[in-house]
Write an enzyme that holds these catalytic residues in place. Structure first.
Site, mmCIF file in Angstrom:
data_model
loop_
_atom_site.group_PDB
_atom_site.id
_atom_site.type_symbol
_atom_site.label_atom_id
_atom_site.label_comp_id
_atom_site.label_asym_id
_atom_site.label_seq_id
_atom_site.Cartn_x
_atom_site.Cartn_y
_atom_site.Cartn_z
ATOM 1 N N LEU A 246 -68.041 -9.354 -3.071
ATOM 2 C CA LEU A 246 -69.501 -9.771 -2.238
ATOM 3 C C LEU A 246 -69.746 -10.531 -1.226
ATOM 4 O O LEU A 246 -70.489 -10.427 -0.868
ATOM 5 C CB LEU A 246 -70.662 -9.389 -2.797
ATOM 6 C CG LEU A 246 -70.790 -7.350 -3.620
ATOM 7 C CD1 LEU A 246 -71.987 -7.232 -4.430
ATOM 8 C CD2 LEU A 246 -70.371 -5.836 -2.690
ATOM 9 N N SER A 247 -68.042 -11.307 -1.116
ATOM 10 C CA SER A 247 -68.673 -12.327 -0.694
ATOM 11 C C SER A 247 -69.167 -12.848 1.411
ATOM 12 O O SER A 247 -69.759 -13.223 1.397
ATOM 13 C CB SER A 247 -67.384 -13.144 0.063
ATOM 14 O OG SER A 247 -66.284 -12.290 0.437
ATOM 15 N N LYS A 248 -68.766 -11.280 1.728
ATOM 16 C CA LYS A 248 -69.763 -11.142 2.801
ATOM 17 C C LYS A 248 -70.994 -11.091 2.762
ATOM 18 O O LYS A 248 -72.113 -11.706 3.936
ATOM 19 C CB LYS A 248 -68.745 -9.401 3.709
ATOM 20 C CG LYS A 248 -67.986 -9.788 4.270
ATOM 21 C CD LYS A 248 -67.036 -10.413 5.430
ATOM 22 C CE LYS A 248 -65.898 -10.770 5.565
ATOM 23 N NZ LYS A 248 -65.033 -11.762 4.604
ATOM 24 N N GLN A 249 -71.317 -9.970 2.536
ATOM 25 C CA GLN A 249 -73.203 -10.000 2.309
ATOM 26 C C GLN A 249 -74.118 -11.140 1.259
ATOM 27 O O GLN A 249 -75.346 -10.850 2.542
ATOM 28 C CB GLN A 249 -73.302 -8.745 1.756
ATOM 29 C CG GLN A 249 -72.453 -7.452 1.856
ATOM 30 C CD GLN A 249 -71.199 -7.350 1.080
ATOM 31 O OE1 GLN A 249 -70.335 -7.708 1.033
ATOM 32 N NE2 GLN A 249 -70.318 -5.884 1.244
#
Ligand SMILES: [Zn+2]
Length: 312
Positions: A246-249
């Site tokens: 979930l690196s983006k969020q």
């Protein structure tokens, strides 16, 4: 139980040297702050040094002003590093010396493959193309060398990561002969990291698990350059229940301008350190004091199964 950073057996330990090495590709984000705090607390809680290095060896990907912004943000969060900041972009001569040593040892070969020619080869685990070994045994007549690659020895690289456990990779099978001197004349990140860590006497590398794939390649280079292998601890990245990152969020959100005490407490929580409620309200010095007194590497989860809670 896996070996945990900070737990020493009967042998008298040498001085601990840790480091944080951000790439200046943008402002400091949550994932970098996790790596910064984890590496700092690991070193400091053992009475060790904590170094800071700006990984701007990939000049085209460095964003002007980003490094200065990262340094300002770290200071704002109360980080204190030992010695001067090391800038990879100023260390080309040191990388060349290591490169020439590997070349003299017949560990390198020139490669003429273009990106287009590589496009059909299989994907390696890190998403780059696995090198099929086209130029390994010499260039075909009329071919012009573009890059230099490491002749990767066969067999698995094995190491015990303090958080992720035992890691095994057959670099030749998974990545292939990797580039050390790029077609654009820049030395590769993998070489720079290994040379820098070796020269600085780094004894432990604590960083995000997004870099776990690079570690076997770096260990290979350490061996070929006769450098000691540091201890490794790859900190968790956020993932959902299906194990998707979930690196983006979460990890990628910028932290510049956010309340430092609250955010450091959020990082402590992310790293499984169970900070007491109300710690954030007690101020930045109190957060640091609690962190150093209570740092427990055995509590770090291998993976975070939920996005970090947003206190700020
Ligand atoms: Zn080639």
């Amino acid at each position: 139980m896996k070996e945990v950073l900070g737990s020493h057996s009967g042998v008298m330990p040498g001085p601990v040297v840790g480091r944080f090495a951000p790439s200046p590709s943008g402002p400091l984000h949550f994932g970098s702050l996790v790596a910064a705090l984890g590496s700092c607390l690991s070193a400091r809680s053992q009475g060790g040094q904590w170094l800071l290095r700006i990984e701007d060896v990939d000049v085209p990907r460095s964003v002007p002003g980003a490094a200065e912004g990262i340094l300002r943000t770290l200071e704002h969060f109360g980080f204190e590093w030992d010695g001067p900041v090391v800038w990879q972009s100023q260390r080309t001569a040191v990388y060349r010396e290591a490169f020439e040593r590997l070349k003299a040892g017949a560990h390198l070969f020139p490669c003429a493959c273009t990106r287009k020619e590589m496009a059909d080869s299989a994907l390696a685990r890190d998403g780059t193309r696995r090198y099929p070994g086209t130029c390994r045994d010499g260039l075909a007549p009329g071919r012009v060398p573009r890059a230099w690659r490491l002749r990767v020895p066969p067999g698995g690289v094995v190491f015990d990561d303090a958080v992720q456990g035992r890691v095994v990779e057959d670099v030749l099978a998974d990545v292939g002969d990797f580039v050390l001197l790029r077609a654009d004349g820049l030395f590769a990140y993998q070489l720079a990291v290994v040379v820098d860590d070796g020269e600085a006497g780094v004894t432990e590398v604590v960083r995000g698990a997004d870099l776990l794939d690079s570690t076997p390649r770096q260990i290979l280079l350490q061996r070929l350059l006769g450098l000691p292998q540091p201890a490794y601890a790859h900190l968790p990245v956020a993932a959902n229940a299906a194990g998707e990152k979930l690196s983006k969020q979460t990890l990628a959100r910028a932290v510049e301008g956010m309340a430092p005490a609250a955010l450091l407490v959020e990082v402590l929580d992310f790293l499984g350190q169970a900070p007491p409620s109300g710690l954030a309200e007690s101020g930045l010095p109190a957060v640091w004091a609690w962190s150093l007194a209570n740092w427990a590497p055995a509590r770090i989860p291998r993976l975070r199964l939920a996005p970090a809670p947003a206190h700020v």
